[in-house]
Design a protein around this motif. Structure first.
Motif, short mmCIF file in Angstrom:
data_model
loop_
_atom_site.label_atom_id
_atom_site.label_comp_id
_atom_site.label_asym_id
_atom_site.label_seq_id
_atom_site.Cartn_x
_atom_site.Cartn_y
_atom_site.Cartn_z
N GLY A 150 -64.05 13.35 -55.76
CA GLY A 150 -64.64 14.67 -55.99
C GLY A 150 -65.91 14.56 -56.81
O GLY A 150 -66.87 15.31 -56.59
N GLY A 151 -65.92 13.62 -57.75
CA GLY A 151 -67.10 13.41 -58.58
C GLY A 151 -68.28 12.94 -57.77
O GLY A 151 -69.44 13.30 -58.05
N ARG A 152 -68.03 12.16 -56.73
CA ARG A 152 -69.12 11.69 -55.86
C ARG A 152 -69.75 12.88 -55.13
O ARG A 152 -70.98 12.99 -55.04
N ALA A 153 -68.91 13.76 -54.61
CA ALA A 153 -69.43 14.95 -53.93
C ALA A 153 -70.24 15.79 -54.93
O ALA A 153 -71.30 16.32 -54.60
N ARG A 154 -69.73 15.86 -56.15
CA ARG A 154 -70.41 16.68 -57.17
C ARG A 154 -71.79 16.12 -57.52
O ARG A 154 -72.76 16.88 -57.54
N ILE A 155 -71.88 14.80 -57.73
CA ILE A 155 -73.19 14.26 -58.13
C ILE A 155 -74.19 14.37 -56.99
O ILE A 155 -75.38 14.52 -57.21
N MET A 156 -73.70 14.31 -55.76
CA MET A 156 -74.62 14.43 -54.61
C MET A 156 -75.08 15.88 -54.46
O MET A 156 -76.23 16.14 -54.17
N GLU A 157 -74.17 16.81 -54.63
CA GLU A 157 -74.54 18.22 -54.46
C GLU A 157 -75.39 18.72 -55.63
O GLU A 157 -76.31 19.52 -55.45
N SER A 158 -75.09 18.24 -56.81
CA SER A 158 -75.81 18.73 -57.99
C SER A 158 -77.18 18.08 -58.12
O SER A 158 -78.08 18.62 -58.76
N GLY A 159 -77.31 16.89 -57.51
CA GLY A 159 -78.56 16.16 -57.68
C GLY A 159 -78.51 15.22 -58.87
O GLY A 159 -79.52 14.60 -59.20
N ASP A 160 -77.36 15.12 -59.53
CA ASP A 160 -77.25 14.10 -60.59
C ASP A 160 -77.57 12.74 -59.99
O ASP A 160 -78.07 11.84 -60.67
N LEU A 161 -77.29 12.58 -58.71
CA LEU A 161 -77.74 11.41 -57.96
C LEU A 161 -78.30 11.93 -56.63
O LEU A 161 -77.57 12.52 -55.84
N SER A 162 -79.59 11.75 -56.43
CA SER A 162 -80.21 12.22 -55.18
C SER A 162 -80.20 11.09 -54.17
O SER A 162 -80.71 10.00 -54.45
N ILE A 163 -79.64 11.35 -53.01
CA ILE A 163 -79.58 10.31 -51.99
C ILE A 163 -80.85 10.39 -51.14
O ILE A 163 -81.14 11.42 -50.54
N ASP A 164 -81.58 9.29 -51.12
CA ASP A 164 -82.79 9.26 -50.27
C ASP A 164 -82.41 9.13 -48.80
O ASP A 164 -82.90 9.89 -47.97
N ILE A 165 -81.56 8.18 -48.50
CA ILE A 165 -81.18 7.96 -47.11
C ILE A 165 -79.66 7.70 -47.05
O ILE A 165 -79.14 6.85 -47.77
N ALA A 166 -79.00 8.46 -46.18
CA ALA A 166 -77.57 8.22 -45.96
C ALA A 166 -77.40 7.49 -44.63
O ALA A 166 -77.98 7.92 -43.62
N PHE A 167 -76.67 6.40 -44.64
CA PHE A 167 -76.35 5.69 -43.40
C PHE A 167 -74.90 6.01 -43.04
O PHE A 167 -73.97 5.66 -43.79
N ILE A 168 -74.72 6.69 -41.92
CA ILE A 168 -73.39 7.17 -41.54
C ILE A 168 -72.84 6.30 -40.42
O ILE A 168 -73.41 6.28 -39.32
N ALA A 169 -71.76 5.60 -40.69
CA ALA A 169 -71.08 4.87 -39.62
C ALA A 169 -70.38 5.91 -38.74
O ALA A 169 -69.51 6.63 -39.21
#
Lengths: 512, 289
Positions: A150-169
């Motif tokens: 849940g914390g991973r979803a939170r940091i991605m949504e909040s921008g605490d960690l901004s993902i430049d590129i997501a590679f989706i298998a």
């Protein structure tokens, strides 16, 4: 400084930054803001499809210091993380941050990239194998950040960690990026963690080994979230993605713990129509599921939902009408994958819907009962599932701290003493889940209930269950194993353990 | 004491010795015989010695199966194990002659160690045709004998017949052992059910043995304990019946009646005794307070 759990956590950690200290499991309430995400529009006639990874990478704004994300639904059979990182390293980029929902032994190739400083930061909810060992040995430039699902979803949504590129298998995709996980030779089922990556990254690349004609008729992640689609020979090894069928333990100790857990649940007050339930794919968890199934049938109990990583055993309970629906963030076996495709009541959910503490209500908040494991527990009911007793990283929270916080009854099942190691210590080596969210510990020799749960203690007094204090349990274990010698650590912090709200619970230091 | 289940544990497995009492069997049998290879007999003795000094097995009866007198290991087994003061020794291939020798050795060791005489009990494992024929005499050779356990596998081999699921080949031995035990007021413990994955088979076999008069069953796997206990523990209906018998008896005594009936059936001394046994068992295993 010592935080409120008594863990020594500095106010500022080199390579991590300023620390927000843990303030209690409900301390992070209030109004939050989502980060804004860049969207490059795709116009009529634009092509998303590429037949090799290099032409996609040519188009991406790759740079030193970028943040790239991966998801772990292909588990120990994943080819995508290694495949992409090898290309990025070959192009000479450095100082990359990897945000992977989990890292498995199959990702051992990363160690070389860590040593060459191509990869300098890692965020993950679970890390095992060579990468975990390398981090524990202090090889990663910055401390690894170990959050919850849940914390991973939170940091991605909040921008605490901004993902430049997501590679989706993507086990199956069409040329416009409509993805599902239930078809194709690399089918892995629900794509709950990947969904959050696709929603929050600035650029999203789907990597598939099963391209189907547009439109793909089952869509888990829609085309609106995907920038590029690339076809490769194989995204994973089916043998590592699923193990066929997960098995109920045959270990008599495990079975005894499972029987006691079921008896406890039956008498807990939560065993009733409409109950919700989550358990994992471990042998003891499955034995509890099997026992629960028999008890639910015998007592004519119909549940509301089962959630989490779904297994064939839980699917069987759903099919027999014991649960009205399933909330699935990842499938653990072939039966679950098949069910995710065929059964309308088997609903996939994103990591955010599953466990994010900062959205408008996650599924874990609606959970009645969760069964969880532990490597170590201390007398304050704090749990470690991040490191071994010698301090080496070997796992992580996953959904442990999320479900424990959300569920009304969080049960930890563990063998009290295994040869020379006691599960209960004065102080856990690393703290993954705070004791205030843990209700019961079930071991083969006795059950300890968190003293805060007075009503549960009263309710269970009348049963034949061996209820005792956690200190009594610890003493029993220590008469068999002796008191373990404390492991000595250096001052070097190799990992930061974040709670689901982004505060820091604990740090992992390098062992001497 | 209650002996519904007696669970074998290999004496050379430290992990199992550590968890021997966890499964709730009434007795654990720490094995020096079949489960231990010839090269590990001494190591097993050392491990059991360490286990008995270290672990607390609580109320579980601790029994040690020694090697038979026909092997070179029996005398040392007895000499080392008896000094640890286990609750009992399980004598394999029991015969009157071996029982006499074991009893004499235990008496001598108890004296040397300053133990109370007769504190170490004996269970006789009858598993030969000679053992079956002489079982009554074997029990009478020592005041220490608390039970006879039947060993069906070795017995079938001695009979020269195959072991079958319904144990038809053991019928004579089972009834003979039960009769001798009942006559001498000791426990009769049935042979293990060896297919550890066949729970239904175990249940049927245990129910059958109970009907023949056995009071408990040997077990070779902890997963069998719950099933065995289910058969040898009083059911809710049986406890309710026993309570009603005892209530009716009390009422009859108040009214000065020597004879009384319940549900139209005459209640006599053996029935009262059965009701009392049922309630005692229920109390010991925590079904009633």
């Amino acid at each position: 400084m010592k935080n409120i759990l008594g863990r020594e956590v500095p106010d500022n950690i080199k390579g991590y930054g300023e620390v927000k200290h843990y303030g209690g499991y409900l301390a992070s309430k209030g109004t939050k803001t989502k980060r804004s995400i860049k969207m490059t529009n795709v116009l009529p006639g634009d092509e998303k499809l590429h037949d090799n990874l290099d032409t996609v990478l040519d188009k991406l704004p790759l740079k030193d210091g970028m943040v790239v994300s991966f998801h772990h639904h292909l588990r120990n059979g994943d080819f995508v993380l290694n495949m992409v990182m090898e290309k990025i390293a070959a192009r000479g980029y450095k100082d990359i941050t990897i945000a992977a929902s989990s890292i498995f032994p199959c990702h051992g190739e990363l160690v070389e990239l860590i040593e060459k400083k191509v990869v300098t930061s890692i965020y993950a909810a679970y890390i095992s194998g060579p990468v975990a060992e390398a981090i524990s040995a202090g090889k990663l430039e910055n401390p690894a950040v170990m959050h919850t699902h849940g914390g991973r979803a939170r940091i991605m949504e909040s921008g605490d960690l901004s993902i430049d590129i997501a590679f989706i298998a993507a086990p199956t995709s069409d040329d416009y990026g409509n993805i599902n996980g239930v078809d194709g030779k690399s089918a892995c089922g629900a794509l709950g963690y990947a969904y959050t990556d696709a929603e929050t990254a600035d650029i999203t690349v789907a990597i598939t080994d099963n391209l189907v004609e547009y439109p793909n008729t089952t869509i888990d992640i829609p085309q609106t979230l995907i920038d590029y689609v690339v076809v490769v020979g194989a995204i994973g090894d089916p043998n590592g993605i699923v193990s066929g069928t997960t098995q109920i333990t045959k270990n008599p100790i495990g079975l005894k713990i499972a029987n006691m857990t079921t008896e406890l649940i039956k008498n807990s007050g939560y065993f009733k129509d409409g109950m919700s339930f989550q358990t994992g794919a471990g042998g003891v968890s499955l034995a509890v599921a099997a026992d629960m199934k028999a008890e639910m049938i015998e007592n004519n109990i119909k549940g509301s939902f089962a959630s989490g990583g779904i297994t064939g055993y839980i699917v069987d309970m759903y099919k027999e009408g014991l649960f009205k629906s399933l909330f699935d963030v990842q499938c653990f076996d072939l039966a679950a994958i098949k069910s995710a495709k065929e059964n309308a009541g088997h609903m996939t959910m994103s990591a955010s819907m599953y466990a994010n503490a900062d959205n408008k209500g996650s599924v874990v908040n609606k959970l009645d009962i969760v069964i969880l494991g532990a490597t170590e527990i201390d007398t304050d009911f704090n749990v470690n599932v991040t490191t071994t007793s010698d301090g080496t990283i070997m796992g992580g929270s996953g959904g442990h701290a999320d479900t424990s916080a959300g569920a009304k009854l969080a049960i930890i099942v563990t063998q009290l003493a295994n040869s020379r190691i006691s599960a209960i210590k004065d102080r856990v080596t690393a703290l993954t889940t705070p004791g205030e969210t843990v209700d019961v510990i079930v071991t083969e020799r006795g059950i300890a209930i968190n003293p805060k749960r007075t009503e549960l203690i009263e309710r269970l007094k009348e049963t034949n269950l061996p209820i005792m204090t956690i200190d009594e349990l610890k003493n029993i274990a220590e008469t068999m194993t002796g008191k373990p010698r404390e492991v000595e650590f250096t001052d070097e912090i190799v990992a930061v353990i974040e709670y689901r709200d982004g505060t820091v619970l604990d740090v992992v230091r390098k062992a001497k | 004491m209650l002996r519904r289940s007696m669970l074998f544990m290999p004496g050379n497995n430290p992990g199992m010795l550590q968890t021997a009492e966890v499964f709730g069997s009434d007795s654990v049998i720490l094995d020096l015989e079949d489960a231990v290879s010839l090269g590990e007999k001494d190591a097993a003795r050392i491990l059991i010695k360490g286990a008995l000094k270290t672990f607390n097995y609580g109320t579980t009866e601790v029994v040690i199966r020694i090697n038979p007198f026909s092997t070179p290991y029996a005398l040392e087994d007895i000499d080392v194990m008896a000094r640890l003061k286990p609750n009992a020794i399980l004598l394999p291939k029991a015969t009157p002659e071996d029982m006499k020798q074991l009893d004499e050795m235990l008496t001598r060791i108890e004296k040397e160690e300053g133990f109370e005489e007769g504190i170490i009990r004996i269970h006789a494992l009858v598993e030969t045709t000679y053992g079956v024929e002489t079982v009554y005499e074997t029990i009478q050779m020592s005041n220490r004998v608390d039970s006879v356990c039947l060993g069906g596998e070795d017995l079938a081999a001695d009979l020269g017949v195959a072991r079958t699921k319904d144990s038809e080949e053991l019928f004579y031995a089972r009834t003979k052992v039960v009769n001798a035990c009942k006559a001498l007021k000791i426990d009769a413990i049935d042979t293990p059910f060896t297919d550890t994955n066949d729970e239904a088979g175990l249940l049927a076999d245990t129910i059958h043995a109970k009907k023949l008069g056995f009071t408990g069953k040997l077990s070779i796997n902890p997963r069998q304990i719950n099933t065995i206990h289910k058969v040898y523990s009083p059911t809710a209906d049986e406890i309710s019946w026993a309570n009603r018998v005892m209530y009716a008896k009390d009422e009859a005594e108040k009214e000065g009646l020597g004879v009384f009936s319940l549900d139209g059936k005459m209640i006599d001394a053996p029935i009262i005794s059965r009701a009392m046994n049922t309630l005692n068992t229920a109390r010991v295993i925590g079904l009633i307070k």
